[in-house]
Design a protein around this motif. Structure first.
Motif, short mmCIF file in Angstrom:
data_model
loop_
_atom_site.label_atom_id
_atom_site.label_comp_id
_atom_site.label_asym_id
_atom_site.label_seq_id
_atom_site.Cartn_x
_atom_site.Cartn_y
_atom_site.Cartn_z
N GLU A 115 -5.18 0.71 -2.29
CA GLU A 115 -4.31 1.72 -2.90
C GLU A 115 -3.85 1.31 -4.30
O GLU A 115 -3.47 2.16 -5.10
CB GLU A 115 -3.09 1.98 -2.01
N ALA A 121 0.83 -1.20 0.00
CA ALA A 121 0.00 0.00 0.00
C ALA A 121 0.87 1.25 0.00
O ALA A 121 0.59 2.21 -0.74
CB ALA A 121 -0.94 0.00 1.21
N ARG A 149 0.92 4.10 -2.86
CA ARG A 149 0.68 5.52 -2.55
C ARG A 149 1.79 6.39 -3.15
O ARG A 149 1.53 7.46 -3.70
CB ARG A 149 0.59 5.74 -1.04
#
Length: 161
Positions: free
Chosen positions: A140, A95, A99
């Protein structure tokens, strides 16, 4: 991948000579590229499938070639909670990577045309690299893919890279 009560994991227990340190660093980097869960000092795990097992077998062989020792194991977690905790740790690591890709794509949207085009290629390659070690896809992932897709769609045809 969804964690079930009977999920199998491939574990690699290893020891690498301390010197030269470059050997240890090389092995650590290869393990990081695979996205392993670090269960302890010299103990890593991946969800078991033919691909992950083969990859860890190659690394185990390489460890032996540099004078280290290793053992490969197939195992199941003692509890579903333990298995979920390992999966969540792996998911959180991916994740964070996704990001970062989304942030880079958003930042590249204001770059010059040629830079945008290069950024798209670089970020698409990064998404592929992350995807190879993404065993438990986080939300994400979709946001990063969308950000890179949006950046690519904003490029004017003929924009040089």
């Amino acid at each position: 991948m969804v964690v079930s009560a009977a999920g199998q994991w491939v574990l690699l227990a290893y020891r690498i000579p301390r010197q030269p340190s470059t050997l240890r660093i090389t092995i650590w980097r290869k393990l990081d590229r695979l996205g392993v869960a670090r269960l302890g000092d010299g103990l890593v795990a991946l969800p078991a499938d033919p691909r992950t097992r083969e990859q860890l077998e190659w690394i185990a062989e390489e460890i032996g070639e540099v004078g280290g020792s290793s053992n490969l194991w197939l195992a199941t977690a003692a509890s579903l909670a333990q298995e979920r905790a390992i999966a969540a740790e792996m998911q959180q690591a991916r994740a964070a990577e996704y990001r970062a890709v989304a942030e880079q794509a958003e930042a590249a949207a204001t770059a010059r045309p040629g830079e945008r085009s290069r950024a798209v290629k670089r970020l698409q390659a990064e998404l592929r690299r992350i995807g190879r070690r993404d065993y438990f896809p986080p939300p994400e992932r979709e946001a990063a893919q969308r950000a890179v897709r949006d950046l690519a769609e904003a490029i004017v045809p003929g924009e040089a890279g």
